[in-house]
Design a protein around this motif. Structure first.
Motif, short mmCIF file in Angstrom:
data_model
loop_
_atom_site.label_atom_id
_atom_site.label_comp_id
_atom_site.label_asym_id
_atom_site.label_seq_id
_atom_site.Cartn_x
_atom_site.Cartn_y
_atom_site.Cartn_z
N LEU A 25 0.83 -1.20 0.00
CA LEU A 25 0.00 0.00 0.00
C LEU A 25 0.87 1.26 0.00
O LEU A 25 0.58 2.22 -0.72
CB LEU A 25 -0.92 0.01 1.21
N TYR A 26 1.94 1.26 0.80
CA TYR A 26 2.84 2.42 0.81
C TYR A 26 3.44 2.64 -0.57
O TYR A 26 3.58 3.78 -1.03
CB TYR A 26 3.97 2.21 1.82
N ALA A 27 3.80 1.55 -1.25
CA ALA A 27 4.43 1.66 -2.56
C ALA A 27 3.48 2.19 -3.62
O ALA A 27 3.91 2.72 -4.64
CB ALA A 27 4.99 0.30 -2.98
N LEU A 28 2.17 2.03 -3.39
CA LEU A 28 1.17 2.53 -4.35
C LEU A 28 0.96 4.03 -4.23
O LEU A 28 0.41 4.65 -5.15
CB LEU A 28 -0.17 1.83 -4.11
N VAL A 29 1.39 4.64 -3.15
CA VAL A 29 1.08 6.05 -2.89
C VAL A 29 1.64 6.99 -3.96
O VAL A 29 0.91 7.84 -4.48
CB VAL A 29 1.56 6.46 -1.48
N PRO A 30 2.95 6.89 -4.33
CA PRO A 30 3.45 7.86 -5.33
C PRO A 30 2.68 7.83 -6.65
O PRO A 30 2.31 8.88 -7.19
CB PRO A 30 4.91 7.42 -5.52
N GLY A 31 2.44 6.64 -7.20
CA GLY A 31 1.71 6.55 -8.45
C GLY A 31 0.28 7.02 -8.33
O GLY A 31 -0.27 7.65 -9.25
N THR A 32 -0.35 6.74 -7.18
CA THR A 32 -1.73 7.19 -6.97
C THR A 32 -1.80 8.71 -6.90
O THR A 32 -2.72 9.32 -7.47
CB THR A 32 -2.28 6.58 -5.67
N ASN A 217 6.11 5.87 -14.24
CA ASN A 217 7.43 6.01 -13.60
C ASN A 217 7.34 5.94 -12.09
O ASN A 217 8.21 5.35 -11.42
CB ASN A 217 8.08 7.32 -14.03
N LEU A 218 6.31 6.54 -11.52
CA LEU A 218 6.18 6.53 -10.07
C LEU A 218 5.69 5.19 -9.54
O LEU A 218 6.07 4.78 -8.44
CB LEU A 218 5.24 7.66 -9.63
N PHE A 219 4.87 4.48 -10.31
CA PHE A 219 4.55 3.11 -9.93
C PHE A 219 5.79 2.22 -10.02
O PHE A 219 5.98 1.32 -9.21
CB PHE A 219 3.43 2.55 -10.81
N LEU A 220 6.63 2.49 -11.03
CA LEU A 220 7.89 1.75 -11.14
C LEU A 220 8.77 2.01 -9.92
O LEU A 220 9.40 1.09 -9.39
CB LEU A 220 8.61 2.18 -12.42
#
Length: 347
Positions: A25-32, A217-220
């Motif tokens: 969930l933390y890793a999803l934050v930038p792309g979201t 890029n942010l999800f990456l």
């Protein structure tokens, strides 16, 4: 002297289910946040409502099965399923689409198979495919990705649109929505344009539409953080993206006017989020190292085949679900040999 003994396990595990889910969930934050910046408040509204519905359905099913509700909700798996489903649908989708999709994801794809750990299919992708096939119009209304074109919709207007299914007075869907990069490429090629002509559009960046590239890029970045934290392994993301790029590259070299470049396929649609956040689901994916590589490669191949010759421009969900069916077979035939035993488990 007596020594106190206890049963196994004797070592504290490095990752709990809840801990792993929360790191994802933390890793999803930038792309979201990037998607919210480019596509408006609807992204956060969708995520919030999908999480609310998913948790409610989870609690309902757990209570019906006589299991401890709070302990089950604490693993955050329902939150993750709702979040991923919300990112897959257009930001201004009506609330009933969210309700139906999360119901299928949690009730049907997860709990009717036995709950977390027993579901053969990725719940979020089941929910998404159900609403995509059932309500194609509502699932095609993506806000225009040209900067902040849809910024005229405030948070209150976005909530009104989501809850009622109607835009504020004076607004029209055709004025604020546009085809996704994959839709635009498909439609333009069919109409006789070349790939070069399509990508000359000002909405395209280096590989795809600029806003989709930034979100990818942010999800990456979030996916690489999961690799660094060893929440996921490299096998599925690398094999999936490498296969997709390789197959796309072969056809691109053969006819660059008709087939899009490998970079376009990797940075358009849900390829990156699919590689790091969806295909790596530890329950529905293959589990052996070799099986994971084959699993990811199969997804990458299916994505290209369906995108190019199938009826849907973005095929990540379909590819993942098809390979979910193959995962048990991959694990069976790629099972590592245990010392002193044959591969089938017999001595």
């Amino acid at each position: 002297m007596r020594f106190r003994t206890c049963t196994s396990p004797h070592l504290i595990p490095g990752h709990s289910v809840g801990g792993v889910m929360r790191q994802v969930l933390y890793a999803l934050v930038p792309g979201t946040l990037a998607m919210t910046w480019f596509f408006g408040w609807g992204v956060l509204v969708n995520v919030s409502l999908a999480i609310l519905f998913s948790v409610a359905f989870e609690a309902l099913m757990v209570a019906a099965r006589g299991r401890p509700v709070l302990a089950t909700l604490g693993d955050s798996s329902a939150i993750l399923a709702g979040w991923l489903f919300a990112l897959a649908i257009p930001p201004l989708a009506p609330v009933w689409v969210l309700l139906i999709g999360t119901a299928f994801a949690i009730v049907v794809a997860k709990h009717l198979y036995g709950g977390l750990g027993y579901n053969p299919f990725n719940p979020a992708m089941v929910g998404y495919v159900v609403v995509l096939v059932s309500f194609p119009r509502e699932l095609s209304l993506w806000p225009s990705p040209e900067g902040l074109t849809n910024a005229s919709l405030s948070l209150l207007q976005t909530l009104q649109t989501t809850l009622t299914g109607r835009l504020p007075e004076g607004m029209d869907w055709d004025a604020i929505t546009r085809a996704s990069p994959l839709d635009m490429m498909r439609e333009s090629i069919v109409s006789g344009q070349t790939v070069t002509e399509v990508t000359q559009s000002p909405v395209f960046g280096s590989f795809s539409q600029t806003e989709w590239e930034w979100a990818g890029n942010l999800f990456l970045l979030g996916g690489l953080w999961l690799l660094y934290r060893r929440v996921i392994t490299w096998h599925i993301p690398v094999s999936m993206l490498l296969t997709l790029a390789t197959v796309a590259g072969v056809f691109w070299v053969i006819d660059p006017d008709y087939f899009a470049s490998p970079a376009f396929h990797v940075f358009s649609g849900a390829a990156i989020i699919g590689a790091f956040f969806i295909a790596t689901d530890p329950v529905s994916a293959a589990t052996t190292p070799t099986g994971r590589i084959l699993f990811g490669a199969g997804i990458g191949l299916l994505i290209y085949v369906i995108r190019t010759w199938g009826g849907y421009p973005d095929a990540v969900a379909f590819a993942v679900l098809l390979m979910n069916m193959v995962a048990p077979t991959l694990d069976h035939y790629t099972r590592p040999r245990i010392f002193g035993h044959s591969r089938d488990g017999h001595g």
